[in-house]
Design a protein around this motif. Structure first.
Motif, PDB file in Angstrom:
ATOM      1  N   UNK A  39       1.721   8.363   6.379  1.00 52.74           N
ATOM      2  CA  UNK A  39       0.772   7.590   6.333  1.00 52.74           C
ATOM      3  C   UNK A  39      -0.320   7.812   4.965  1.00 52.74           C
ATOM      4  N   UNK A  40      -0.663   6.857   4.074  1.00 50.92           N
ATOM      5  CA  UNK A  40      -1.469   7.256   3.115  1.00 50.92           C
ATOM      6  C   UNK A  40      -2.240   5.922   2.580  1.00 50.92           C
ATOM      7  N   UNK A  41      -3.296   5.582   2.708  1.00 42.66           N
ATOM      8  CA  UNK A  41      -3.733   4.509   1.997  1.00 42.66           C
ATOM      9  C   UNK A  41      -3.760   4.504   0.411  1.00 42.66           C
ATOM     10  N   UNK A  42      -3.744   5.847   0.037  1.00 44.35           N
ATOM     11  CA  UNK A  42      -3.715   6.130  -1.520  1.00 44.35           C
ATOM     12  C   UNK A  42      -4.998   5.545  -2.197  1.00 44.35           C
ATOM     13  N   UNK A  43      -6.020   6.105  -1.241  1.00 48.69           N
ATOM     14  CA  UNK A  43      -7.346   5.845  -2.255  1.00 48.69           C
ATOM     15  C   UNK A  43      -7.883   7.199  -2.788  1.00 48.69           C
ATOM     16  N   UNK A  44      -8.802   7.185  -3.387  1.00 43.20           N
ATOM     17  CA  UNK A  44      -9.496   8.500  -4.032  1.00 43.20           C
ATOM     18  C   UNK A  44     -10.197   9.463  -3.188  1.00 43.20           C
ATOM     19  N   UNK A  55       2.264   7.722  -0.916  1.00 42.38           N
ATOM     20  CA  UNK A  55       3.115   7.830   0.292  1.00 42.38           C
ATOM     21  C   UNK A  55       4.523   7.615  -0.043  1.00 42.38           C
ATOM     22  N   UNK A  56       4.789   6.675  -0.833  1.00 42.03           N
ATOM     23  CA  UNK A  56       6.241   6.215  -1.099  1.00 42.03           C
ATOM     24  C   UNK A  56       6.997   7.510  -1.964  1.00 42.03           C
ATOM     25  N   UNK A  57       5.994   8.269  -2.730  1.00 44.67           N
ATOM     26  CA  UNK A  57       6.703   9.457  -3.425  1.00 44.67           C
ATOM     27  C   UNK A  57       7.189  10.604  -2.313  1.00 44.67           C
ATOM     28  N   UNK A  58       6.317  10.768  -1.571  1.00 42.38           N
ATOM     29  CA  UNK A  58       6.686  11.685  -0.303  1.00 42.38           C
ATOM     30  C   UNK A  58       7.698  11.333   0.542  1.00 42.38           C
ATOM     31  N   UNK A  59       8.046  10.364   0.653  1.00 43.51           N
ATOM     32  CA  UNK A  59       9.171   9.649   1.559  1.00 43.51           C
ATOM     33  C   UNK A  59      10.530   9.774   0.750  1.00 43.51           C
ATOM     34  N   UNK A  60      10.192   9.528  -0.577  1.00 46.41           N
ATOM     35  CA  UNK A  60      11.480   9.838  -1.359  1.00 46.41           C
ATOM     36  C   UNK A  60      11.827  11.317  -1.610  1.00 46.41           C
ATOM     37  N   UNK A  67      16.358  14.191   4.598  1.00 51.79           N
ATOM     38  CA  UNK A  67      15.579  14.038   5.816  1.00 51.79           C
ATOM     39  C   UNK A  67      15.281  12.664   6.090  1.00 51.79           C
ATOM     40  N   UNK A  68      14.416  12.015   7.176  1.00 52.26           N
ATOM     41  CA  UNK A  68      14.281  10.697   7.416  1.00 52.26           C
ATOM     42  C   UNK A  68      12.670  10.547   7.590  1.00 52.26           C
ATOM     43  N   UNK A  69      12.173   9.517   6.810  1.00 46.73           N
ATOM     44  CA  UNK A  69      10.792   9.142   6.719  1.00 46.73           C
ATOM     45  C   UNK A  69      10.572   7.635   6.206  1.00 46.73           C
ATOM     46  N   UNK A  70       9.412   7.235   6.874  1.00 49.28           N
ATOM     47  CA  UNK A  70       9.222   5.889   6.230  1.00 49.28           C
ATOM     48  C   UNK A  70       7.705   5.876   5.792  1.00 49.28           C
ATOM     49  N   UNK A  71       7.228   5.132   4.772  1.00 45.23           N
ATOM     50  CA  UNK A  71       6.198   5.034   4.161  1.00 45.23           C
ATOM     51  C   UNK A  71       5.116   4.134   5.067  1.00 45.23           C
ATOM     52  N   UNK A  72       3.767   4.480   5.422  1.00 43.92           N
ATOM     53  CA  UNK A  72       2.836   3.684   6.010  1.00 43.92           C
ATOM     54  C   UNK A  72       1.686   3.549   5.106  1.00 43.92           C
TER      55      UNK A  72
END
Length: 301
Positions: A39-44, A55-60, A67-72
């Motif tokens: 989970x990450x809103x991606x703010x400053x 968040x998408x990069x960490x999931x990738x 591993x198994x992951x989904x972005x929030x």
């Protein structure tokens, strides 16, 4: 890396996992077999804006490593949506790592309501919303591990961080109470006060020290606290730079006065040094132990 502690059947939510400490936590949980909601809103760092890429990069990265992951991408203040996504994607939730946070540093006389409120909303309200949404599921399955992120600024205070210190020590108060309420349901709740070289601490220390404070040197403690093997609850750990220590409250034995006679301001002044004498200090673990000295004094008279 030892494979003794594994999470193959567990789902872990890590907030603020797009970078810094949260990213390191998410990656290590995934390496130990957990299915991870990143989970990450991606703010400053001060809570402005939003960006899904973190968040998408960490999931990738997790998926590339097998591993198994989904972005929030929800704000932690919408914690119910984060939990709902975990349930919709993986069917359960087992471990919560409340890591998301922002900084709005100002001296108290310059503090405005927006800076105070926004820090409270992300750190305290966000942790509450996520944990409150997950709590019924943890109770029903008779298992849960919750980790809150406190701070040495909350424990000891820090110039220019009244809002942040308030929020961080408040999370430890929440930790203590949820530990009591969760124990009989096998929900264990602990807190860490981490020091890591992240965007929130960059520039606050020398480059040499910053380089040694790798977030990866905090995450093993978090992963252990999230495991079935960990049986401690209600505790607070300072961790950073390859060092881990447990924190506890300390209190003087104090001075007792006759409750029938009362006590004067002058009597308090006379005994002030003894009131603050930490020789033979005690370390109350709960409200019952905290009241022991007072009850001894009442029985004395």
């Amino acid at each position: 890396m030892s494979d003794a502690i594994r999470f193959e059947d567990k789902v872990v939510i890590v907030t603020g996992a797009g970078g810094g400490l949260g990213r390191a936590h998410a990656l290590l949980f995934a390496r130990h077999g957990a299915r991870v909601v990143v989970n990450d809103l991606g703010g400053t760092a001060n809570g402005q804006g939003a960006n899904a890429s973190a968040a998408n990069l960490v999931v990738a990265q997790i998926r590339e490593a097998g591993g198994t992951a989904v972005a929030s991408h929800d704000s932690v203040t919408a914690g119910d949506r984060i939990v709902e996504q975990a349930l919709d994607t993986f069917g359960r939730v087992d471990v919560l790592v409340n890591n998301a946070g922002i900084l709005r540093d100002k001296t108290f006389h310059k503090m405005d309501d927006a800076d105070w409120d926004q820090v409270y909303q992300v750190h305290v309200q966000g942790a509450y919303k996520l944990t409150h949404a997950a709590w019924p599921h943890l109770r029903e399955q008779n298992f849960g591990r919750v980790i809150f992120t406190s701070s040495t600024s909350g424990i000891y205070g820090n110039f220019g961080q009244s809002n942040y210190a308030m929020a961080k020590l408040g999370l430890y108060g929440l930790t203590r109470t949820l530990a009591l309420e969760g124990r009989r349901h096998n929900i264990l709740v602990n807190a860490i006060a981490p020091t890591g070289g992240t965007r929130m601490t960059e520039g606050l220390m020398s480059p040499e020290v910053f380089a040694l404070l790798k977030p990866e040197l905090v995450s093993p403690v978090v992963v252990y606290l999230g495991s079935e093997q960990c049986q401690d609850t209600g505790d607070l750990y300072e961790v950073g730079g390859g060092w881990v220590g447990k924190v506890r409250w300390e209190r003087s034995l104090g001075v007792g006065f006759d409750p029938h006679q009362g006590m004067s301001v002058d009597a308090i002044a006379k005994e002030w040094a003894n009131i603050g004498n930490f020789e033979d200090a005690v370390h109350p673990r709960d409200n019952v132990e905290a009241l022991e000295q007072m009850m001894v004094n009442l029985k004395k008279y």
